[in-house]
Scaffold this motif. Structure first.
Motif, PDB file in Angstrom:
ATOM      1  N   PHE A   1     -11.383  54.780  -0.914  1.00  0.00           N
ATOM      2  CA  PHE A   1     -11.780  53.641  -1.725  1.00  0.00           C
ATOM      3  C   PHE A   1     -11.494  52.363  -0.958  1.00  0.00           C
ATOM      4  O   PHE A   1     -10.916  52.398   0.131  1.00  0.00           O
ATOM      5  N   GLY A   2     -11.886  51.228  -1.530  1.00  0.00           N
ATOM      6  CA  GLY A   2     -11.593  49.964  -0.875  1.00  0.00           C
ATOM      7  C   GLY A   2     -11.613  48.792  -1.831  1.00  0.00           C
ATOM      8  O   GLY A   2     -12.362  48.775  -2.814  1.00  0.00           O
ATOM      9  N   GLU A   3     -10.752  47.833  -1.566  1.00  0.00           N
ATOM     10  CA  GLU A   3     -10.712  46.565  -2.293  1.00  0.00           C
ATOM     11  C   GLU A   3      -9.810  45.628  -1.500  1.00  0.00           C
ATOM     12  O   GLU A   3      -8.608  45.873  -1.397  1.00  0.00           O
ATOM     13  N   ASP A   4     -10.363  44.577  -0.899  1.00  0.00           N
ATOM     14  CA  ASP A   4      -9.548  43.676  -0.081  1.00  0.00           C
ATOM     15  C   ASP A   4      -8.727  42.754  -0.979  1.00  0.00           C
ATOM     16  O   ASP A   4      -9.178  41.685  -1.379  1.00  0.00           O
ATOM     17  N   LEU A   5      -7.504  43.194  -1.252  1.00  0.00           N
ATOM     18  CA  LEU A   5      -6.648  42.482  -2.201  1.00  0.00           C
ATOM     19  C   LEU A   5      -5.755  41.446  -1.537  1.00  0.00           C
ATOM     20  O   LEU A   5      -5.011  40.749  -2.223  1.00  0.00           O
ATOM     21  N   GLY A   6      -5.799  41.339  -0.203  1.00  0.00           N
ATOM     22  CA  GLY A   6      -4.916  40.415   0.480  1.00  0.00           C
ATOM     23  C   GLY A   6      -5.623  39.457   1.408  1.00  0.00           C
ATOM     24  O   GLY A   6      -6.665  39.775   1.985  1.00  0.00           O
ATOM     25  N   THR A   7      -5.045  38.272   1.544  1.00  0.00           N
ATOM     26  CA  THR A   7      -5.430  37.320   2.586  1.00  0.00           C
ATOM     27  C   THR A   7      -4.390  37.420   3.692  1.00  0.00           C
ATOM     28  O   THR A   7      -3.508  38.287   3.659  1.00  0.00           O
TER      29      THR A   7
ATOM     30  N   ASN B   1      -1.956  35.482   4.125  1.00  0.00           N
ATOM     31  CA  ASN B   1      -0.659  34.992   3.667  1.00  0.00           C
ATOM     32  C   ASN B   1      -0.212  35.520   2.304  1.00  0.00           C
ATOM     33  O   ASN B   1       0.926  35.299   1.898  1.00  0.00           O
ATOM     34  N   GLY B   2      -1.080  36.177   1.568  1.00  0.00           N
ATOM     35  CA  GLY B   2      -0.700  36.641   0.242  1.00  0.00           C
ATOM     36  C   GLY B   2      -1.842  37.355  -0.440  1.00  0.00           C
ATOM     37  O   GLY B   2      -2.851  37.693   0.193  1.00  0.00           O
ATOM     38  N   LEU B   3      -1.709  37.568  -1.735  1.00  0.00           N
ATOM     39  CA  LEU B   3      -2.720  38.298  -2.492  1.00  0.00           C
ATOM     40  C   LEU B   3      -3.975  37.449  -2.712  1.00  0.00           C
ATOM     41  O   LEU B   3      -3.908  36.222  -2.822  1.00  0.00           O
ATOM     42  N   THR B   4      -5.107  38.141  -2.811  1.00  0.00           N
ATOM     43  CA  THR B   4      -6.381  37.469  -3.064  1.00  0.00           C
ATOM     44  C   THR B   4      -6.470  37.004  -4.511  1.00  0.00           C
ATOM     45  O   THR B   4      -6.996  35.925  -4.795  1.00  0.00           O
ATOM     46  N   ILE B   5      -5.978  37.833  -5.422  1.00  0.00           N
ATOM     47  CA  ILE B   5      -6.032  37.492  -6.835  1.00  0.00           C
ATOM     48  C   ILE B   5      -4.665  37.718  -7.471  1.00  0.00           C
ATOM     49  O   ILE B   5      -3.831  38.447  -6.926  1.00  0.00           O
ATOM     50  N   ASN B   6      -4.460  37.107  -8.616  1.00  0.00           N
ATOM     51  CA  ASN B   6      -3.210  37.234  -9.350  1.00  0.00           C
ATOM     52  C   ASN B   6      -3.032  38.684  -9.822  1.00  0.00           C
ATOM     53  O   ASN B   6      -3.974  39.290 -10.321  1.00  0.00           O
ATOM     54  N   PRO B   7      -1.815  39.246  -9.690  1.00  0.00           N
ATOM     55  CA  PRO B   7      -1.584  40.612 -10.166  1.00  0.00           C
ATOM     56  C   PRO B   7      -1.929  40.802 -11.641  1.00  0.00           C
ATOM     57  O   PRO B   7      -2.364  41.891 -12.037  1.00  0.00           O
ATOM     58  N   LYS B   8      -1.759  39.771 -12.457  1.00  0.00           N
ATOM     59  CA  LYS B   8      -2.118  39.889 -13.873  1.00  0.00           C
ATOM     60  C   LYS B   8      -3.624  40.079 -14.030  1.00  0.00           C
ATOM     61  O   LYS B   8      -4.078  40.848 -14.877  1.00  0.00           O
ATOM     62  N   SER B   9      -4.397  39.369 -13.211  1.00  0.00           N
ATOM     63  CA  SER B   9      -5.852  39.547 -13.237  1.00  0.00           C
ATOM     64  C   SER B   9      -6.226  40.940 -12.770  1.00  0.00           C
ATOM     65  O   SER B   9      -7.130  41.570 -13.325  1.00  0.00           O
TER      66      SER B   9
ATOM     67  N   GLY C   1      -5.096  42.605   4.683  1.00  0.00           N
ATOM     68  CA  GLY C   1      -4.285  41.440   4.372  1.00  0.00           C
ATOM     69  C   GLY C   1      -2.894  41.758   3.853  1.00  0.00           C
ATOM     70  O   GLY C   1      -2.379  42.868   3.964  1.00  0.00           O
ATOM     71  N   SER C   2      -2.281  40.744   3.284  1.00  0.00           N
ATOM     72  CA  SER C   2      -0.914  40.826   2.780  1.00  0.00           C
ATOM     73  C   SER C   2      -0.920  41.423   1.385  1.00  0.00           C
ATOM     74  O   SER C   2      -1.033  40.710   0.384  1.00  0.00           O
ATOM     75  N   VAL C   3      -0.763  42.736   1.292  1.00  0.00           N
ATOM     76  CA  VAL C   3      -0.859  43.443   0.008  1.00  0.00           C
ATOM     77  C   VAL C   3       0.474  44.062  -0.411  1.00  0.00           C
ATOM     78  O   VAL C   3       0.527  44.853  -1.344  1.00  0.00           O
ATOM     79  N   ARG C   4       1.562  43.686   0.272  1.00  0.00           N
ATOM     80  CA  ARG C   4       2.877  44.264  -0.029  1.00  0.00           C
ATOM     81  C   ARG C   4       3.195  44.209  -1.524  1.00  0.00           C
ATOM     82  O   ARG C   4       3.704  45.182  -2.107  1.00  0.00           O
ATOM     83  N   ASP C   5       2.899  43.085  -2.165  1.00  0.00           N
ATOM     84  CA  ASP C   5       3.262  42.911  -3.568  1.00  0.00           C
ATOM     85  C   ASP C   5       2.408  43.752  -4.515  1.00  0.00           C
ATOM     86  O   ASP C   5       2.745  43.877  -5.702  1.00  0.00           O
ATOM     87  N   MET C   6       1.312  44.318  -4.012  1.00  0.00           N
ATOM     88  CA  MET C   6       0.447  45.133  -4.857  1.00  0.00           C
ATOM     89  C   MET C   6       0.687  46.633  -4.671  1.00  0.00           C
ATOM     90  O   MET C   6       0.279  47.447  -5.504  1.00  0.00           O
TER      91      MET C   6
ATOM     92  N   ALA D   1      -0.190  40.262   8.938  1.00  0.00           N
ATOM     93  CA  ALA D   1      -0.204  39.466   7.717  1.00  0.00           C
ATOM     94  C   ALA D   1       1.214  39.367   7.148  1.00  0.00           C
ATOM     95  O   ALA D   1       2.104  40.137   7.496  1.00  0.00           O
ATOM     96  N   ALA D   2       1.410  38.412   6.258  1.00  0.00           N
ATOM     97  CA  ALA D   2       2.726  38.178   5.672  1.00  0.00           C
ATOM     98  C   ALA D   2       3.228  39.421   4.932  1.00  0.00           C
ATOM     99  O   ALA D   2       2.457  40.123   4.278  1.00  0.00           O
TER     100      ALA D   2
END
Length: 315
Positions: free
Chosen positions: A203-209, A211-219, A248-253, A272-273
């Motif tokens: 699968f795929g979804e670019d969730l990171g830039t 420096n950080g996430l592309t979208i808010n985790p709540k979204s 990208g930077s997807v650590r938080d996801m 990435a961060a």
């Protein structure tokens, strides 16, 4: 070890004779590699590189995808592409976005959307069996499944899609449903046809830039998570592992994706961060596998041979 033994031993944290390998290359890089290695096709190159995975795709039998007088060509969602030269390489970029001006859901009734019926699944099992007989891992899907952000942006525009997510725009939500319906149906029929011979669903979804996430985790939780949980469950129901490409930077996801059923995180953008491979290993060992963690921003394009070797040893 053959490739299947190597990959599954790694996924089960039982060790391996060498790290499993999965190769992606742009057309230019693949040509240079084939010229350097003295081979004439992709499979010969993959064998020398030690690629452990082999991709299966049902044959497209849907409506003709047109090429136009201006040289652009059509994608299955009605978008059009053109080749664009970036100096060192030529890549397809969107030249026409069919949903860019759509403001109401009712307007989407005028568009033709792809269906799972546009593909022939009759040879999937035979090809998967051949991959297994040769000792390789058989996988289906790719980074474009379901790829809500990039996939819809190619038909609607990146800026508009980011606004859509923030505003929870009904047009965007309907386009998400269209992608779920198509990709879920296609994957399910491919898995059914393969009769248990698919090892991994990608699968795929670019969730990171960078420096950080592309979208808010709540979204993400509100709009995306339930869809991905359903996709991951589909793969697991057929005995396959789940692999998700996310730059990208997807650590938080990552913890959330593990909760939803992710087995393999791919690609790991270590420049990435928050994506240092040592820290990821420390925090997620035994919880998820990481695929593709050699830097393609610095080490591979700019590093010395010894620096590349050091990175491989670290892995």
């Amino acid at each position: 070890m053959n490739s299947r033994e190597r990959v599954f031993s790694a996924l089960e944290y039982k060790g391996f004779d060498r790290p499993p390998t999965h190769h992606y290359g742009t057309p230019e890089i693949n040509k240079e590699l084939m010229d350097f290695l003295g081979v004439s096709d992709y499979e010969e190159m993959a064998l020398i590189l030690g690629d452990d995975l082999r991709h299966i795709e049902p044959e497209y039998i849907g409506p003709e995808l047109r090429t136009f007088e201006d040289g652009t060509w059509e994608g299955i969602w009605g978008e059009r592409y053109m080749n664009y030269c970036f100096g060192e390489g030529t890549y397809p970029e969107v030249a026409y976005m069919p949903y860019a001006e759509v403001e109401e859901v009712d307007e989407l009734k005028d568009f033709r959307f792809p269906t799972a019926d546009w593909f022939d699944y009759s040879t999937v099992k035979e090809r998967a069996a051949s991959i297994h007989e040769r000792g390789f891992v058989a996988y289906i899907g790719d980074a474009g499944v379901p790829d809500f952000l990039n996939g819809i942006a190619r038909c609607r525009g990146v800026e508009q899609v980011l606004i859509d997510v923030g505003m929870e725009d009904p047009v965007f939500l309907e386009l998400m449903e269209k992608r779920v319906e198509f990709f879920y149906g296609k994957l399910k029929r491919t898995l059914e046809a393969a009769d248990g011979l698919i090892d991994i669903v990608a699968f795929g979804e670019d969730l990171g830039t960078q420096n950080g996430l592309t979208i808010n985790p709540k979204s993400y939780d509100k709009l995306f998570a339930h869809h991905m949980e359903r996709f991951f469950k589909l793969a697991h129901d057929f005995g396959a592992r789940t692999m998700m490409h996310s730059c990208g930077s997807v650590r938080d996801m990552i913890p959330r994706l593990i909760d939803l059923g992710l087995d393999i995180q791919e690609v790991v953008q270590v420049d990435a961060a928050k994506m240092d491979i040592r820290e990821l290993h420390r925090d997620f060992y035994g919880k998820v596998a990481f695929c593709g963690s050699i830097s393609v921003q610095n080490t591979l394009p700019r590093g010395t041979e010894e620096e590349v070797r050091q990175e491989v040893r670290l892995r």
